[in-house]
Design a protein around this motif. Structure first.
Motif, PDB file in Angstrom:
ATOM      1  N   ASP A   1      -0.652  10.968   3.674  1.00 27.36           N
ATOM      2  CA  ASP A   1      -2.094  10.790   3.598  1.00 27.36           C
ATOM      3  C   ASP A   1      -2.624  10.223   4.914  1.00 27.36           C
ATOM      4  OD1 ASP A   1      -2.111  11.614   0.994  1.00 27.36           O
ATOM      5  OD2 ASP A   1      -2.246   9.592   0.151  1.00 27.36           O
TER       6      ASP A   1
ATOM      7  N   ARG B   1       8.680  24.670  11.418  1.00 29.96           N
ATOM      8  CA  ARG B   1       9.197  23.607  10.560  1.00 29.96           C
ATOM      9  C   ARG B   1      10.195  24.126   9.522  1.00 29.96           C
ATOM     10  NH1 ARG B   1       6.845  18.388  10.581  1.00 29.96           N
ATOM     11  NH2 ARG B   1       7.245  17.979  12.753  1.00 29.96           N
TER      12      ARG B   1
ATOM     13  N   GLY C   1       2.760  12.123  14.141  1.00 29.65           N
ATOM     14  CA  GLY C   1       2.553  13.143  15.156  1.00 29.65           C
ATOM     15  C   GLY C   1       3.638  14.193  15.132  1.00 29.65           C
TER      16      GLY C   1
ATOM     17  N   PRO D   1       0.840  -1.199   0.000  1.00 29.29           N
ATOM     18  CA  PRO D   1       0.000   0.000   0.000  1.00 29.29           C
ATOM     19  C   PRO D   1       0.874   1.248   0.000  1.00 29.29           C
ATOM     20  CG  PRO D   1      -0.223  -1.226   2.085  1.00 29.29           C
ATOM     21  CD  PRO D   1       0.816  -1.924   1.270  1.00 29.29           C
TER      22      PRO D   1
ATOM     23  N   SER E   1       5.922   9.364   1.752  1.00 30.43           N
ATOM     24  CA  SER E   1       6.751  10.321   2.500  1.00 30.43           C
ATOM     25  C   SER E   1       7.478   9.666   3.674  1.00 30.43           C
ATOM     26  CB  SER E   1       5.901  11.503   2.995  1.00 30.43           C
ATOM     27  OG  SER E   1       4.909  11.071   3.887  1.00 30.43           O
ATOM     28  N   ASN E   2       7.312   8.343   3.786  1.00 31.57           N
ATOM     29  CA  ASN E   2       8.046   7.636   4.841  1.00 31.57           C
ATOM     30  C   ASN E   2       8.531   6.285   4.330  1.00 31.57           C
ATOM     31  OD1 ASN E   2       8.993   7.801   7.500  1.00 31.57           O
ATOM     32  ND2 ASN E   2       7.477   6.298   8.144  1.00 31.57           N
TER      33      ASN E   2
ATOM     34  N   GLY F   1       0.833   5.555   0.257  1.00 35.35           N
ATOM     35  CA  GLY F   1       0.168   6.837   0.443  1.00 35.35           C
ATOM     36  C   GLY F   1       0.909   7.847  -0.417  1.00 35.35           C
TER      37      GLY F   1
HETATM   38  C1  LIG Z   1       9.214  16.869   5.193  1.00 39.40           C
HETATM   39  C2  LIG Z   1       8.637  15.732   6.006  1.00 39.40           C
HETATM   40  C3  LIG Z   1       8.206  15.976   7.306  1.00 39.40           C
HETATM   41  C4  LIG Z   1       7.666  14.934   8.069  1.00 39.40           C
HETATM   42  N1  LIG Z   1       7.256  15.215   9.326  1.00 39.40           N
HETATM   43  C5  LIG Z   1       6.686  14.237  10.065  1.00 39.40           C
HETATM   44  C6  LIG Z   1       6.220  14.509  11.381  1.00 39.40           C
HETATM   45  O1  LIG Z   1       6.284  15.622  11.887  1.00 39.40           O
HETATM   46  N2  LIG Z   1       5.660  13.504  12.079  1.00 39.40           N
HETATM   47  C7  LIG Z   1       5.531  12.258  11.563  1.00 39.40           C
HETATM   48  O2  LIG Z   1       4.984  11.379  12.247  1.00 39.40           O
HETATM   49  N3  LIG Z   1       5.976  11.970  10.319  1.00 39.40           N
HETATM   50  C8  LIG Z   1       6.542  12.918   9.555  1.00 39.40           C
HETATM   51  N4  LIG Z   1       6.987  12.640   8.300  1.00 39.40           N
HETATM   52  C9  LIG Z   1       6.934  11.244   7.795  1.00 39.40           C
HETATM   53  C10 LIG Z   1       5.650  10.903   6.995  1.00 39.40           C
HETATM   54  O3  LIG Z   1       5.092  12.046   6.384  1.00 39.40           O
HETATM   55  C11 LIG Z   1       4.613  10.228   7.889  1.00 39.40           C
HETATM   56  O4  LIG Z   1       5.106   9.004   8.409  1.00 39.40           O
HETATM   57  C12 LIG Z   1       3.303   9.946   7.148  1.00 39.40           C
HETATM   58  O5  LIG Z   1       2.367   9.465   8.076  1.00 39.40           O
HETATM   59  C13 LIG Z   1       3.461   8.925   6.016  1.00 39.40           C
HETATM   60  O6  LIG Z   1       2.301   8.982   5.228  1.00 39.40           O
HETATM   61  P1  LIG Z   1       2.324   8.526   3.692  1.00 39.40           P
HETATM   62  O7  LIG Z   1       0.919   8.628   3.175  1.00 39.40           O
HETATM   63  O8  LIG Z   1       3.325   9.270   2.929  1.00 39.40           O
HETATM   64  O9  LIG Z   1       2.731   7.006   3.860  1.00 39.40           O
HETATM   65  P2  LIG Z   1       3.751   6.171   2.954  1.00 39.40           P
HETATM   66  O10 LIG Z   1       5.121   6.721   3.106  1.00 39.40           O
HETATM   67  O11 LIG Z   1       3.215   6.050   1.580  1.00 39.40           O
HETATM   68  O12 LIG Z   1       3.669   4.761   3.678  1.00 39.40           O
HETATM   69  C14 LIG Z   1       4.209   4.579   4.980  1.00 39.40           C
HETATM   70  C15 LIG Z   1       3.905   3.136   5.431  1.00 39.40           C
HETATM   71  O13 LIG Z   1       2.505   2.968   5.578  1.00 39.40           O
HETATM   72  C16 LIG Z   1       2.010   1.967   4.689  1.00 39.40           C
HETATM   73  N5  LIG Z   1       0.698   2.458   4.223  1.00 39.40           N
HETATM   74  C17 LIG Z   1       0.451   3.626   3.590  1.00 39.40           C
HETATM   75  N6  LIG Z   1      -0.878   3.764   3.399  1.00 39.40           N
HETATM   76  C18 LIG Z   1      -1.466   2.657   3.910  1.00 39.40           C
HETATM   77  C19 LIG Z   1      -2.812   2.207   4.022  1.00 39.40           C
HETATM   78  N7  LIG Z   1      -3.830   2.928   3.560  1.00 39.40           N
HETATM   79  N8  LIG Z   1      -3.051   0.997   4.619  1.00 39.40           N
HETATM   80  C20 LIG Z   1      -2.023   0.246   5.094  1.00 39.40           C
HETATM   81  N9  LIG Z   1      -0.721   0.610   5.013  1.00 39.40           N
HETATM   82  C21 LIG Z   1      -0.452   1.821   4.433  1.00 39.40           C
HETATM   83  C22 LIG Z   1       3.042   1.850   3.594  1.00 39.40           C
HETATM   84  O14 LIG Z   1       3.021   0.558   2.987  1.00 39.40           O
HETATM   85  C23 LIG Z   1       4.323   2.090   4.393  1.00 39.40           C
HETATM   86  O15 LIG Z   1       4.704   0.940   5.089  1.00 39.40           O
HETATM   87  C24 LIG Z   1       7.535  13.644   7.510  1.00 39.40           C
HETATM   88  C25 LIG Z   1       7.961  13.408   6.199  1.00 39.40           C
HETATM   89  C26 LIG Z   1       8.501  14.438   5.448  1.00 39.40           C
HETATM   90  C27 LIG Z   1       8.921  14.182   4.025  1.00 39.40           C
END
Ligand SMILES: Cc1cc2nc3c(=O)[nH]c(=O)nc-3n(C[C@H](O)[C@H](O)[C@H](O)COP(=O)(O)OP(=O)(O)OC[C@H]3O[C@@H](n4cnc5c(N)ncnc54)[C@H](O)[C@@H]3O)c2cc1C
Length: 297
Positions: free
Chosen positions: A125, A206, A135, A59, A64-65, A61
């Motif tokens: 997302d 930030r 968080g 999966p 970003s992680n 989103g």
């Molecule tokens: C500039 C920057 C700042 C950030 N600041 C923070 C912060 O302050 N706090 C923080 O906690 N994080 C932060 N992050 C990290 C990141 O944005 C978070 O972890 C965010 O929650 C990841 O969301 P994503 O949709 O990009 O997930 P993805 O990176 O796409 O996925 C992350 C994980 O979740 C799984 N996944 C994604 N969607 C689903 C779904 N619907 N069902 C099941 N599994 C799923 C993926 O397979 C993967 O294992 C930051 C990142 C950046 C680039």
């Protein structure tokens, strides 16, 4: 083309050998064998049934992680960005997994709801936010989450209470193989202008402290108990250290930036270097917050 891939095309778009570097904020990662974007939740449930169980699913989103390897992902990447409905009723906000967290915070401000302002500063997302228990600034998803809906590998939808998810610092426990499709949050009533002001302040803090102008994945490591990963990496003398096209940010040592066409291998090498140096100098194990796949893991 395989029969099941033909069927999948009836439920959304399917690309082959799609570079994951275009779908991660770090801008790294090799090709996904299949890259499927379902049209909606029903299409996703139906698609889960037609993908053979031996095929790996990832999966996605906003990526970003995520640190996929340079060899890519030999399976189906599920891009959930079309699942993007959101609704608010009184103090309850329900969002599908593909809603950007920044949109959640904006809509909260419009409705004078407080509790999720931090989402304005996290570029993922709702689905990724729930999975990571994202968080910042003393707030986290777990504080406001009441329940979620998941789709299991057999295509069945299941509802789970937040209390069943064992959420803790950057951790959520989902039933094996399930995907978050929507989340319900209960917020506090507040003042819209105060919520907006809080968001403005979080954003400006930030941009002062993080290298947001370069591709990155946020904090690379979780903070160890009672300390900060950034402090340890900086004290180990690694701030600004470069391997290939990636470097440990000179602005924030818990960020790795892709400042010159980095490969996933460059980023991974910096992660391993930070871990081994901090372990050797301070005896602390740094646990990655970024989700590493395949050879990266
Ligand atoms: C500039 C920057 C700042 C950030 N600041 C923070 C912060 O302050 N706090 C923080 O906690 N994080 C932060 N992050 C990290 C990141 O944005 C978070 O972890 C965010 O929650 C990841 O969301 P994503 O949709 O990009 O997930 P993805 O990176 O796409 O996925 C992350 C994980 O979740 C799984 N996944 C994604 N969607 C689903 C779904 N619907 N069902 C099941 N599994 C799923 C993926 O397979 C993967 O294992 C930051 C990142 C950046 C680039």
């Amino acid at each position: 083309m395989n029969d099941w891939v033909n069927i999948l095309q009836g439920y959304g778009s399917v690309l082959q050998d799609e570079p994951l570097a275009s779908h991660t904020t770090l801008g790294v990662g090799g090709p996904a064998r299949w890259f499927f974007r379902p049209e909606n939740q029903d299409a996703l449930c139906a698609a889960m049934l037609c993908i053979p169980t031996g095929i790996a699913l990832l999966p996605l989103g906003r990526g970003s992680n995520l640190l996929p390897p340079d060899t890519g992902f030999d399976g189906v990447v599920l891009d959930l960005s079309n699942l993007n409905h959101i609704q608010v009723y009184e103090s309850t906000l329900t969002a599908e997994c593909g809603v950007r967290m920044s949109r959640v915070s904006r809509i909260c401000a419009d409705h004078g709801l407080t509790g999720l302002e931090f989402m304005a500063t996290v570029p993922g997302d709702v689905g990724g936010g729930v999975v990571m228990n994202a968080g910042a600034f003393g707030q986290q998803v777990a504080d406001c989450l009441t329940r979620i809906r998941v789709v299991r590998r057999d295509g069945e939808v299941q509802e789970l209470q937040a209390s069943q998810l064992e959420m803790s610092y950057r951790h959520t426990r989902l039933p094996h193989g399930s995907l978050v499709v929507s989340a319900e949050f209960t917020l506090q009533q507040g003042d819209g202008e105060a919520v907006r002001e809080n968001i403005r302040q979080m954003r400006s803090r930030r941009s002062l402290t993080q290298p947001l102008e370069l591709p990155n994945c946020g904090s690379v490591f979780k903070n160890p108990p009672g300390d900060h990963a950034a402090r340890l990496i900086e004290a180990a003398g690694l701030k600004g250290h470069r391997i290939g096209g990636a470097s440990i940010s000179a602005k924030h040592a818990n960020f790795i930036v892709n400042d010159n066409e980095a490969s996933s291998g460059d980023v991974l090498a910096l992660i391993r270097l930070a871990q081994s140096t901090v372990k050797k100098q301070f005896g602390v194990n740094l646990e990655p917050e970024v989700r590493m796949l395949g050879e990266s893991a």
